[in-house]
Design an enzyme around this catalytic site. Structure first.
Site, PDB file in Angstrom:
ATOM      1  N   THR A  50     -29.750  64.827  -8.198  1.00  0.00           N
ATOM      2  CA  THR A  50     -29.749  65.080  -9.657  1.00  0.00           C
ATOM      3  C   THR A  50     -30.981  64.418 -10.031  1.00  0.00           C
ATOM      4  O   THR A  50     -31.455  64.968 -11.312  1.00  0.00           O
ATOM      5  CB  THR A  50     -28.784  64.180 -10.399  1.00  0.00           C
ATOM      6  OG1 THR A  50     -28.601  62.971  -9.803  1.00  0.00           O
ATOM      7  CG2 THR A  50     -27.691  64.008 -10.393  1.00  0.00           C
ATOM      8  N   TYR A 113     -17.979  63.431 -17.024  1.00  0.00           N
ATOM      9  CA  TYR A 113     -17.449  64.268 -18.207  1.00  0.00           C
ATOM     10  C   TYR A 113     -15.791  63.920 -18.141  1.00  0.00           C
ATOM     11  O   TYR A 113     -15.215  63.915 -19.251  1.00  0.00           O
ATOM     12  CB  TYR A 113     -18.152  65.354 -18.885  1.00  0.00           C
ATOM     13  CG  TYR A 113     -17.485  65.962 -20.933  1.00  0.00           C
ATOM     14  CD1 TYR A 113     -18.481  64.776 -21.622  1.00  0.00           C
ATOM     15  CD2 TYR A 113     -16.527  65.874 -21.166  1.00  0.00           C
ATOM     16  CE1 TYR A 113     -18.352  65.176 -22.666  1.00  0.00           C
ATOM     17  CE2 TYR A 113     -16.613  66.642 -21.549  1.00  0.00           C
ATOM     18  CZ  TYR A 113     -16.972  66.179 -23.165  1.00  0.00           C
ATOM     19  OH  TYR A 113     -17.225  66.622 -24.194  1.00  0.00           O
ATOM     20  N   TYR A 139     -20.624  60.632  -3.889  1.00  0.00           N
ATOM     21  CA  TYR A 139     -21.905  60.273  -4.222  1.00  0.00           C
ATOM     22  C   TYR A 139     -21.429  59.881  -5.717  1.00  0.00           C
ATOM     23  O   TYR A 139     -20.649  60.165  -6.434  1.00  0.00           O
ATOM     24  CB  TYR A 139     -23.220  60.940  -4.780  1.00  0.00           C
ATOM     25  CG  TYR A 139     -24.095  60.655  -5.472  1.00  0.00           C
ATOM     26  CD1 TYR A 139     -24.442  59.147  -5.723  1.00  0.00           C
ATOM     27  CD2 TYR A 139     -25.349  61.871  -6.295  1.00  0.00           C
ATOM     28  CE1 TYR A 139     -25.437  59.291  -6.791  1.00  0.00           C
ATOM     29  CE2 TYR A 139     -26.168  61.138  -6.994  1.00  0.00           C
ATOM     30  CZ  TYR A 139     -26.586  60.189  -6.829  1.00  0.00           C
ATOM     31  OH  TYR A 139     -27.044  59.571  -8.199  1.00  0.00           O
ATOM     32  N   ARG A 144     -23.695  57.893 -14.428  1.00  0.00           N
ATOM     33  CA  ARG A 144     -23.825  59.121 -15.328  1.00  0.00           C
ATOM     34  C   ARG A 144     -23.156  59.814 -14.806  1.00  0.00           C
ATOM     35  O   ARG A 144     -22.567  60.826 -16.123  1.00  0.00           O
ATOM     36  CB  ARG A 144     -24.845  60.162 -14.032  1.00  0.00           C
ATOM     37  CG  ARG A 144     -26.423  59.297 -14.012  1.00  0.00           C
ATOM     38  CD  ARG A 144     -26.845  60.858 -12.947  1.00  0.00           C
ATOM     39  NE  ARG A 144     -28.691  60.558 -12.570  1.00  0.00           N
ATOM     40  CZ  ARG A 144     -29.576  60.960 -13.659  1.00  0.00           C
ATOM     41  NH1 ARG A 144     -28.834  61.628 -14.336  1.00  0.00           N
ATOM     42  NH2 ARG A 144     -30.403  60.446 -13.498  1.00  0.00           N
ATOM     43  N   LYS A 168     -23.052  58.146  -0.621  1.00  0.00           N
ATOM     44  CA  LYS A 168     -24.427  57.263  -1.729  1.00  0.00           C
ATOM     45  C   LYS A 168     -23.597  56.210  -2.901  1.00  0.00           C
ATOM     46  O   LYS A 168     -23.210  57.071  -3.918  1.00  0.00           O
ATOM     47  CB  LYS A 168     -25.594  58.228  -2.140  1.00  0.00           C
ATOM     48  CG  LYS A 168     -26.214  57.941  -2.553  1.00  0.00           C
ATOM     49  CD  LYS A 168     -27.065  58.781  -3.641  1.00  0.00           C
ATOM     50  CE  LYS A 168     -27.994  57.966  -4.813  1.00  0.00           C
ATOM     51  NZ  LYS A 168     -29.104  59.463  -5.111  1.00  0.00           N
ATOM     52  N   ILE A 210     -30.762  56.665  -0.633  1.00  0.00           N
ATOM     53  CA  ILE A 210     -30.971  57.217  -0.971  1.00  0.00           C
ATOM     54  C   ILE A 210     -32.319  57.477  -2.382  1.00  0.00           C
ATOM     55  O   ILE A 210     -31.625  57.431  -3.230  1.00  0.00           O
ATOM     56  CB  ILE A 210     -30.097  58.851  -1.341  1.00  0.00           C
ATOM     57  CG1 ILE A 210     -29.254  59.651   0.184  1.00  0.00           C
ATOM     58  CG2 ILE A 210     -30.962  60.144  -1.939  1.00  0.00           C
ATOM     59  CD1 ILE A 210     -28.285  59.720   0.049  1.00  0.00           C
TER      60      ILE A 210
END
Length: 295
Positions: A50, A113, A139, A144, A168, A210
């Protein structure tokens, strides 16, 4: 999985995508950034994360970026490819159609979302893992995506789905991180997704990071992480203390606008982003310039 674990310990860099003033991908700058992070000592790179503004890249551009990254890396370090989103059916197609032959693993952000239940998250990742030609790294970035992948669901996936190899973890919840590290299988890779928390999270047992910040500071950040992994936290802290203000500035308004501002001042790219992202406000940008003037 032990060789896989060793390949992805240390610092992975979530590469930015540089753009020209006209909005096209600046492949010359991307080549320079790849050289910058590899020569700076990063253990591997992550393309189409991202931080690379992937929601604004079309599928043709994504394919071009992956192929270009493989070409420029040329086997010197592992490459992880980001393939995530909230349409499971489309992601299954992407796993079959993207050029993944040279990938070490797939990093897949949780669906955004839609806010699925924990069972929905489990079934989503299970479907991806069963279709993927490469091991999957979960992840978890609820800031987010709008939905946390709990420690319980992470551990369930780690134990029940063979092609899920790690996570992650970017929830920022240290208690959750500790539970994952405590209960996940020994060969399950757990890395940090929070630059500012990397030092204490590695102290708790994570195997690396990361990183966003390592786009700009690959040498210092990678050295810091290696000291942590060697249990030399005094030396790690000395380096980390020099980077803390940079972390704060990078994330004050937006990622990757923050790290792109640093990289612009370092001559690595032009300060261009794709809408809906815009460059940093003048006030924050000037703070970055003042910070860099003291280095």
């Amino acid at each position: 999985m032990s060789s896989f674990l060793s390949q992805l310990q240390g610092t992975g860099v979530a590469l930015v995508t540089p753009f020209s003033a006209q909005g096209f991908i600046d492949f010359a700058a991307l080549a320079n950034i790849i050289e910058h992070v590899i020569s700076g000592g990063a253990e591997y790179v992550v393309t189409l994360g991202t931080t690379g503004e992937t929601p604004t890249l079309d599928k043709f551009e994504k394919t071009d970026v992956v192929k270009f990254t493989f070409e420029k890396v040329n086997g010197r370090v592992p490459v992880v490819v980001g393939i995530g989103g909230n349409n499971t059916k489309d992601l299954l197609k992407d796993l079959q159609n993207y050029p993944l032959e040279n990938a070490t693993a797939i990093l897949s952000a949780s669906p955004y979302y839609s806010k699925p239940s924990q069972e929905g998250l489990y079934q989503h990742y299970k479907a991806l893992a069963e279709a993927s030609p490469k091991p999957i790294l979960l992840y978890n970035v609820p800031g987010r995506t709008g939905r946390n992948l709990t420690a319980e669901t992470t551990i369930r996936l780690a134990k029940e789905v063979s092609n899920i190899a790690g996570i992650k973890e970017a929830s920022g919840d240290m208690g959750q991180c500790i539970q994952i590290l405590r209960h996940a299988p020994k060969d399950f890779l757990v890395v940090s997704g929070d630059d500012a928390l990397a030092l204490p999270q590695i102290a708790c047992g994570m195997k690396g990071v990361i990183s966003v910040a390592a786009n700009a500071y690959p040498r210092a950040f990678s050295d810091m992480v290696r000291f942590c992994l060697d249990n030399d936290f005094a030396k790690a802290k000395t380096i980390n203390d020099t980077l803390v203000d940079a972390y704060n500035l990078m994330f004050e308004e937006n990622n990757p606008a923050g790290v792109k501002a640093f990289m612009t001042e370092m001559g690595l790219l032009k300060n261009n982003l794709r809408l809906p992202l815009v460059p940093l406000s003048d006030g924050v940008y000037n703070k970055i310039k003042a910070f860099l003037a003291t280095r």
